[in-house]
Write a protein that holds these residues in place. Structure first.
Motif, PDB file in Angstrom:
ATOM      1  N   UNK A 199       1.189   7.705  -8.437  1.00 37.11           N
ATOM      2  CA  UNK A 199       0.854   7.949  -9.842  1.00 37.11           C
ATOM      3  C   UNK A 199       0.019   9.219  -9.999  1.00 37.11           C
ATOM      4  N   UNK A 200      -0.948   9.399  -9.101  1.00 40.99           N
ATOM      5  CA  UNK A 200      -1.887  10.517  -9.238  1.00 40.99           C
ATOM      6  C   UNK A 200      -1.551  11.717  -8.352  1.00 40.99           C
ATOM      7  N   UNK A 201      -0.408  11.697  -7.692  1.00 37.41           N
ATOM      8  CA  UNK A 201       0.018  12.840  -6.902  1.00 37.41           C
ATOM      9  C   UNK A 201      -0.786  13.062  -5.635  1.00 37.41           C
ATOM     10  N   UNK A 202      -1.250  11.981  -5.030  1.00 39.10           N
ATOM     11  CA  UNK A 202      -2.039  12.061  -3.795  1.00 39.10           C
ATOM     12  C   UNK A 202      -1.161  11.693  -2.599  1.00 39.10           C
ATOM     13  N   UNK A 203      -1.630  12.062  -1.440  1.00 40.75           N
ATOM     14  CA  UNK A 203      -0.993  11.633  -0.206  1.00 40.75           C
ATOM     15  C   UNK A 203      -1.746  10.417   0.317  1.00 40.75           C
ATOM     16  N   UNK A 204      -1.110   9.680   1.246  1.00 42.29           N
ATOM     17  CA  UNK A 204      -1.717   8.463   1.781  1.00 42.29           C
ATOM     18  C   UNK A 204      -1.743   8.515   3.305  1.00 42.29           C
ATOM     19  N   UNK A 205      -2.914   8.218   3.846  1.00 46.67           N
ATOM     20  CA  UNK A 205      -3.058   8.016   5.288  1.00 46.67           C
ATOM     21  C   UNK A 205      -3.077   6.511   5.509  1.00 46.67           C
ATOM     22  N   UNK A 206      -2.127   6.011   6.278  1.00 41.53           N
ATOM     23  CA  UNK A 206      -2.015   4.582   6.526  1.00 41.53           C
ATOM     24  C   UNK A 206      -2.912   4.191   7.697  1.00 41.53           C
ATOM     25  N   UNK A 207      -4.212   4.135   7.413  1.00 45.05           N
ATOM     26  CA  UNK A 207      -5.217   3.794   8.410  1.00 45.05           C
ATOM     27  C   UNK A 207      -4.936   2.410   8.999  1.00 45.05           C
ATOM     28  N   UNK A 208      -4.506   1.496   8.141  1.00 50.54           N
ATOM     29  CA  UNK A 208      -4.245   0.127   8.589  1.00 50.54           C
ATOM     30  C   UNK A 208      -3.247   0.096   9.734  1.00 50.54           C
ATOM     31  N   UNK A 209      -2.140   0.796   9.599  1.00 50.73           N
ATOM     32  CA  UNK A 209      -1.094   0.693  10.618  1.00 50.73           C
ATOM     33  C   UNK A 209      -1.501   1.315  11.947  1.00 50.73           C
TER      34      UNK A 209
END
Length: 86
Positions: A32-42
């Motif tokens: 929605x906000x045009x950010x990237x995601x780091x999947x720390x959980x995985x």
């Protein structure tokens, strides 16, 4: 801006539901906000192990091996696996 999922931890059942809901919402919010995601959980996930409520492969507070796994996943996600130089 890079958003991060919340890493695994030994949560009580109510907190575990909140943790799972938040981690499912973070990618949607990022889109929605045009950010990237780091999947720390995985990068720390141990859900493939029959450990009950212990979801982190490297302990509640990641040890050195867990820190390296998380850092490598971050590097591979955002720097295409290139070597870093300081």
């Amino acid at each position: 801006v890079i958003l991060s999922t919340i890493p695994p931890f030994r949560y009580d059942p109510n907190k575990e539901r909140e943790w799972r809901c938040l981690n499912m919402a973070i990618p949607t919010l990022a889109k929605i906000y045009g950010c990237r995601v780091y999947d720390f959980e995985s990068s720390l996930d141990a859900s493939d192990r029959p450990l009950g409520n212990d979801y982190s492969r490297y302990g509640d507070h990641p040890n050195g091996e867990g820190g390296l796994a998380a850092a490598n996943k971050f590097r591979d996600t955002f720097f295409d696996g290139k070597e870093w130089t300081l």
